[in-house]
Design a protein around this motif. Sequence first.
Motif, PDB file in Angstrom:
ATOM      1  N   UNK A 126       6.468  -9.960  -1.765  1.00 24.29           N
ATOM      2  CA  UNK A 126       7.028 -11.085  -1.023  1.00 24.29           C
ATOM      3  C   UNK A 126       6.969 -10.803   0.471  1.00 24.29           C
ATOM      4  N   UNK A 127       6.907 -11.878   1.243  1.00 22.27           N
ATOM      5  CA  UNK A 127       6.779 -11.727   2.694  1.00 22.27           C
ATOM      6  C   UNK A 127       8.120 -11.965   3.360  1.00 22.27           C
ATOM      7  N   UNK A 128       8.299 -11.287   4.473  1.00 30.39           N
ATOM      8  CA  UNK A 128       9.466 -11.502   5.332  1.00 30.39           C
ATOM      9  C   UNK A 128       8.913 -11.939   6.683  1.00 30.39           C
ATOM     10  N   UNK A 129       8.820 -13.250   6.865  1.00 31.66           N
ATOM     11  CA  UNK A 129       8.150 -13.799   8.053  1.00 31.66           C
ATOM     12  C   UNK A 129       8.942 -13.626   9.343  1.00 31.66           C
TER      13      UNK A 129
ATOM     14  N   UNK B  87       3.397 -16.147  16.450  1.00 34.36           N
ATOM     15  CA  UNK B  87       3.664 -16.257  15.013  1.00 34.36           C
ATOM     16  C   UNK B  87       2.623 -15.515  14.185  1.00 34.36           C
ATOM     17  N   UNK B  88       1.384 -15.442  14.670  1.00 31.49           N
ATOM     18  CA  UNK B  88       0.336 -14.785  13.877  1.00 31.49           C
ATOM     19  C   UNK B  88       0.573 -13.285  13.748  1.00 31.49           C
ATOM     20  N   UNK B  89       1.334 -12.700  14.658  1.00 32.83           N
ATOM     21  CA  UNK B  89       1.595 -11.267  14.616  1.00 32.83           C
ATOM     22  C   UNK B  89       2.926 -10.936  13.954  1.00 32.83           C
ATOM     23  N   UNK B  90       3.647 -11.960  13.523  1.00 31.79           N
ATOM     24  CA  UNK B  90       4.949 -11.744  12.902  1.00 31.79           C
ATOM     25  C   UNK B  90       4.831 -11.506  11.413  1.00 31.79           C
ATOM     26  N   UNK B  91       5.879 -10.924  10.874  1.00 31.18           N
ATOM     27  CA  UNK B  91       6.000 -10.799   9.435  1.00 31.18           C
ATOM     28  C   UNK B  91       5.643  -9.427   8.905  1.00 31.18           C
ATOM     29  N   UNK B  92       6.123  -9.195   7.705  1.00 34.57           N
ATOM     30  CA  UNK B  92       5.752  -7.996   6.972  1.00 34.57           C
ATOM     31  C   UNK B  92       5.737  -8.350   5.500  1.00 34.57           C
ATOM     32  N   UNK B  93       5.039  -7.532   4.741  1.00 38.15           N
ATOM     33  CA  UNK B  93       4.908  -7.776   3.303  1.00 38.15           C
ATOM     34  C   UNK B  93       5.606  -6.642   2.574  1.00 38.15           C
ATOM     35  N   UNK B  94       6.455  -6.997   1.618  1.00 40.23           N
ATOM     36  CA  UNK B  94       7.122  -6.006   0.782  1.00 40.23           C
ATOM     37  C   UNK B  94       6.361  -5.931  -0.529  1.00 40.23           C
ATOM     38  N   UNK B  95       6.003  -4.717  -0.928  1.00 42.65           N
ATOM     39  CA  UNK B  95       5.197  -4.513  -2.128  1.00 42.65           C
ATOM     40  C   UNK B  95       5.935  -3.589  -3.084  1.00 42.65           C
ATOM     41  N   UNK B  96       6.014  -3.981  -4.344  1.00 44.06           N
ATOM     42  CA  UNK B  96       6.659  -3.139  -5.354  1.00 44.06           C
ATOM     43  C   UNK B  96       5.614  -2.206  -5.947  1.00 44.06           C
ATOM     44  N   UNK B  97       5.804  -0.890  -5.734  1.00 48.24           N
ATOM     45  CA  UNK B  97       4.876   0.100  -6.285  1.00 48.24           C
ATOM     46  C   UNK B  97       5.374   0.696  -7.593  1.00 48.24           C
ATOM     47  N   UNK B  98       6.712   0.763  -7.756  1.00 43.65           N
ATOM     48  CA  UNK B  98       7.266   1.416  -8.948  1.00 43.65           C
ATOM     49  C   UNK B  98       8.216   0.495  -9.703  1.00 43.65           C
ATOM     50  N   UNK B  99       8.254   0.699 -11.020  1.00 44.00           N
ATOM     51  CA  UNK B  99       9.174  -0.034 -11.892  1.00 44.00           C
ATOM     52  C   UNK B  99      10.572   0.578 -11.764  1.00 44.00           C
ATOM     53  N   UNK B 100      11.547  -0.005 -12.441  1.00 43.25           N
ATOM     54  CA  UNK B 100      12.918   0.518 -12.400  1.00 43.25           C
ATOM     55  C   UNK B 100      13.005   1.926 -12.975  1.00 43.25           C
TER      56      UNK B 100
ATOM     57  N   UNK C 219      21.312  -2.446  -4.461  1.00 46.04           N
ATOM     58  CA  UNK C 219      20.965  -1.238  -5.197  1.00 46.04           C
ATOM     59  C   UNK C 219      19.895  -0.431  -4.437  1.00 46.04           C
ATOM     60  N   UNK C 220      20.235   0.791  -3.985  1.00 48.59           N
ATOM     61  CA  UNK C 220      19.256   1.577  -3.212  1.00 48.59           C
ATOM     62  C   UNK C 220      18.031   1.968  -4.028  1.00 48.59           C
ATOM     63  N   UNK C 221      18.176   2.128  -5.337  1.00 51.95           N
ATOM     64  CA  UNK C 221      17.030   2.478  -6.180  1.00 51.95           C
ATOM     65  C   UNK C 221      15.992   1.358  -6.159  1.00 51.95           C
ATOM     66  N   UNK C 222      16.475   0.106  -6.107  1.00 54.11           N
ATOM     67  CA  UNK C 222      15.538  -1.014  -6.077  1.00 54.11           C
ATOM     68  C   UNK C 222      14.793  -1.061  -4.746  1.00 54.11           C
ATOM     69  N   UNK C 223      15.485  -0.719  -3.679  1.00 53.12           N
ATOM     70  CA  UNK C 223      14.859  -0.719  -2.357  1.00 53.12           C
ATOM     71  C   UNK C 223      13.725   0.303  -2.280  1.00 53.12           C
ATOM     72  N   UNK C 224      13.877   1.439  -2.946  1.00 47.62           N
ATOM     73  CA  UNK C 224      12.867   2.489  -2.902  1.00 47.62           C
ATOM     74  C   UNK C 224      11.575   2.073  -3.592  1.00 47.62           C
ATOM     75  N   UNK C 225      11.648   1.125  -4.491  1.00 52.20           N
ATOM     76  CA  UNK C 225      10.457   0.714  -5.226  1.00 52.20           C
ATOM     77  C   UNK C 225       9.556  -0.193  -4.399  1.00 52.20           C
ATOM     78  N   UNK C 226      10.066  -0.753  -3.321  1.00 47.15           N
ATOM     79  CA  UNK C 226       9.279  -1.633  -2.459  1.00 47.15           C
ATOM     80  C   UNK C 226       8.902  -0.890  -1.181  1.00 47.15           C
ATOM     81  N   UNK C 227       7.646  -1.037  -0.758  1.00 44.24           N
ATOM     82  CA  UNK C 227       7.228  -0.467   0.521  1.00 44.24           C
ATOM     83  C   UNK C 227       6.868  -1.616   1.459  1.00 44.24           C
ATOM     84  N   UNK C 228       7.033  -1.384   2.749  1.00 44.62           N
ATOM     85  CA  UNK C 228       6.692  -2.393   3.750  1.00 44.62           C
ATOM     86  C   UNK C 228       5.259  -2.181   4.217  1.00 44.62           C
ATOM     87  N   UNK C 229       4.535  -3.258   4.338  1.00 42.47           N
ATOM     88  CA  UNK C 229       3.207  -3.222   4.937  1.00 42.47           C
ATOM     89  C   UNK C 229       3.211  -4.236   6.077  1.00 42.47           C
TER      90      UNK C 229
END
Length: 142
Positions: A60-63, A75-88, A7-17
């Motif tokens: 959640x993290x994507x290592x 390994x210490x420089x790997x990964x990203x964090x997905x953060x949910x900013x908005x509800x459905x 669902x693309x709407x769900x993807x928009x609610x998460x940002x990558x850090x």
Amino acid sequence: MSHLSENPAEKERFVCIYPVYINNKKTLAEGRRIPTEKGVENPSCNEIKDVLVAAGLNVYTENNKMHPREWNRDAQFRGRVRVQLKQTDGSLCLEKFTSRKDVMFYVAEMIPKLKTRTQKGGGGDTSSQQGEGGKKSKKKKK
């Protein structure tokens, strides 16, 4: 810890850090996104995740992911964090986080306060004395 669905709407609610966004050792060309003086020295994905979970965000993290400009494959420089900013329904999860920038500034401010960062001198009971000793030894090395 939910994973993104089709669902693309769900993807928009998460940002990558990515940790590189708040790393004060990186240049803007290398991917840093906040001012150096507000950044953190070599933050990790787990530190970012810990701070945001404590703040009450869905994270959640994507290592296995890496920032495209990151040349170091450690390994210490790997990964990203997905953060949910908005509800459905499009409303914000937490009022104080309206954008990715808000999240980055908050994380950069809170990581130095983490116990893992403040207890690098050995983590003994007499923290004030150990802190002084740690500072003196660093001056000798330089």
